[in-house]
Design a protein around this motif. Structure first.
Motif, PDB file in Angstrom:
ATOM      1  N   ALA A  60      -8.136 -41.788  10.965  1.00  0.00           N
ATOM      2  CA  ALA A  60      -8.615 -41.053   9.791  1.00  0.00           C
ATOM      3  C   ALA A  60      -7.600 -39.973   9.439  1.00  0.00           C
ATOM      4  CB  ALA A  60      -9.979 -40.429  10.087  1.00  0.00           C
ATOM      5  N   ALA A 150     -14.743 -34.311   5.480  1.00  0.00           N
ATOM      6  CA  ALA A 150     -15.837 -35.199   5.859  1.00  0.00           C
ATOM      7  C   ALA A 150     -16.109 -36.150   4.699  1.00  0.00           C
ATOM      8  CB  ALA A 150     -17.084 -34.378   6.190  1.00  0.00           C
ATOM      9  N   PRO A 151     -16.690 -37.319   4.968  1.00  0.00           N
ATOM     10  CA  PRO A 151     -16.907 -38.294   3.885  1.00  0.00           C
ATOM     11  C   PRO A 151     -17.660 -37.728   2.685  1.00  0.00           C
ATOM     12  CG  PRO A 151     -17.293 -39.326   6.008  1.00  0.00           C
ATOM     13  CD  PRO A 151     -17.080 -37.854   6.283  1.00  0.00           C
ATOM     14  N   ALA A 152     -18.623 -36.831   2.920  1.00  0.00           N
ATOM     15  CA  ALA A 152     -19.422 -36.296   1.812  1.00  0.00           C
ATOM     16  C   ALA A 152     -18.800 -35.069   1.161  1.00  0.00           C
ATOM     17  CB  ALA A 152     -20.832 -35.966   2.299  1.00  0.00           C
ATOM     18  N   ASP A 153     -17.710 -34.542   1.714  1.00  0.00           N
ATOM     19  CA  ASP A 153     -17.041 -33.403   1.089  1.00  0.00           C
ATOM     20  C   ASP A 153     -16.542 -33.815  -0.296  1.00  0.00           C
ATOM     21  OD1 ASP A 153     -17.485 -31.991   3.395  1.00  0.00           O
ATOM     22  OD2 ASP A 153     -15.379 -31.842   3.982  1.00  0.00           O
ATOM     23  N   ARG A 172     -16.057 -37.729  -4.031  1.00  0.00           N
ATOM     24  CA  ARG A 172     -16.368 -37.699  -2.602  1.00  0.00           C
ATOM     25  C   ARG A 172     -15.087 -38.029  -1.833  1.00  0.00           C
ATOM     26  NH1 ARG A 172     -20.996 -35.160  -1.951  1.00  0.00           N
ATOM     27  NH2 ARG A 172     -22.613 -35.911  -3.341  1.00  0.00           N
ATOM     28  N   ALA A 173     -14.888 -37.341  -0.729  1.00  0.00           N
ATOM     29  CA  ALA A 173     -13.692 -37.598   0.083  1.00  0.00           C
ATOM     30  C   ALA A 173     -13.637 -39.054   0.524  1.00  0.00           C
ATOM     31  CB  ALA A 173     -13.677 -36.669   1.292  1.00  0.00           C
ATOM     32  N   ALA A 174     -14.796 -39.639   0.812  1.00  0.00           N
ATOM     33  CA  ALA A 174     -14.841 -41.039   1.252  1.00  0.00           C
ATOM     34  C   ALA A 174     -14.314 -41.983   0.177  1.00  0.00           C
ATOM     35  CB  ALA A 174     -16.279 -41.426   1.622  1.00  0.00           C
ATOM     36  N   GLU A 175     -14.370 -41.583  -1.103  1.00  0.00           N
ATOM     37  CA  GLU A 175     -13.869 -42.415  -2.190  1.00  0.00           C
ATOM     38  C   GLU A 175     -12.405 -42.126  -2.511  1.00  0.00           C
ATOM     39  OE1 GLU A 175     -16.512 -41.232  -5.244  1.00  0.00           O
ATOM     40  OE2 GLU A 175     -18.212 -42.385  -4.485  1.00  0.00           O
TER      41      GLU A 175
END
Length: 198
Positions: A60, A150-153, A172-175
């Motif tokens: 990551a 974090a993914p939701a950041d 979203r960081a995950a995107e």
């Protein structure tokens, strides 16, 4: 108020205040707006600046704290910024600068204030893309000197954003991180020049 601005290390603030109080430091700065500002100047809105590290074998993305950035405010607006960096002797003033990221950071912070949820604001620098983003960390009480998105950041690219990234649009960081990773290290998936996710 959804933003919980972490306090900057006191020595970092003191170093910036000392630089602002030094006619030599201000005069030699390559910031015309700072040299010609009328009235008192004050450092405000300290934000930790994290640099995104993308190692080819990393599971990551990771970050490292590079500086604390202060907006230098004149009477009505921020006219420049100042960075303090950690050295072997502790936090010390690095440099003054100006440019489009100053008003863009102010705008992104105002937009974040109007959003729901509670966040800790940080800056995320992606040098390989010449990109800077406001990083809204979902844990407002976290240690601001460490951690990774974090993914939701939420990540909000600041203007000017690289081609394919919409400035001032939260993701979203995950995107967004997979798109950033692909741009830096092309592989399977979207290629260089592909737009950021909507």
């Amino acid at each position: 108020m959804p933003l919980h601005v972490p306090p900057a290390p006191p020595p970092a603030l003191r170093s910036v205040l000392a630089a602002l109080g030094s006619p030599t430091a201000v005069r030699e700065a390559r910031t015309p707006a700072l040299r010609t500002a009328q009235g008192p100047l004050s450092p405000e809105h300290p934000l930790p600046v994290h640099v995104l590290d993308l190692a080819p074998d990393a599971v990551a993305p990771a970050t490292r704290l590079a500086a604390w950035r202060f907006q230098i405010r004149s009477t009505e607006r921020a006219v420049a910024a100042a960075d303090a960096v950690l050295t072997a002797d502790g936090w010390t003033f690095s440099h003054f600068f100006e440019g489009p990221y100053i008003p863009s950071t102010e705008l992104a912070l105002r937009q974040a204030e109007a959003m729901g949820g509670r966040y800790q604001p940080r800056l995320l620098s992606i040098p390989d893309l010449y990109m800077l983003a406001l990083w809204l960390h979902g844990d407002p009480e976290a240690d601001a000197s460490c951690g990774a998105p974090a993914p939701a950041d939420l990540l909000v690219p600041l203007a000017p954003a690289p081609p394919g990234f919409a400035a001032h649009r939260p993701h979203r960081a995950a995107e967004l991180l997979p798109v950033i990773t692909t741009r830096i290290m092309p592989g399977p998936g979207p290629r260089l020049g592909s737009p950021a996710p909507a």
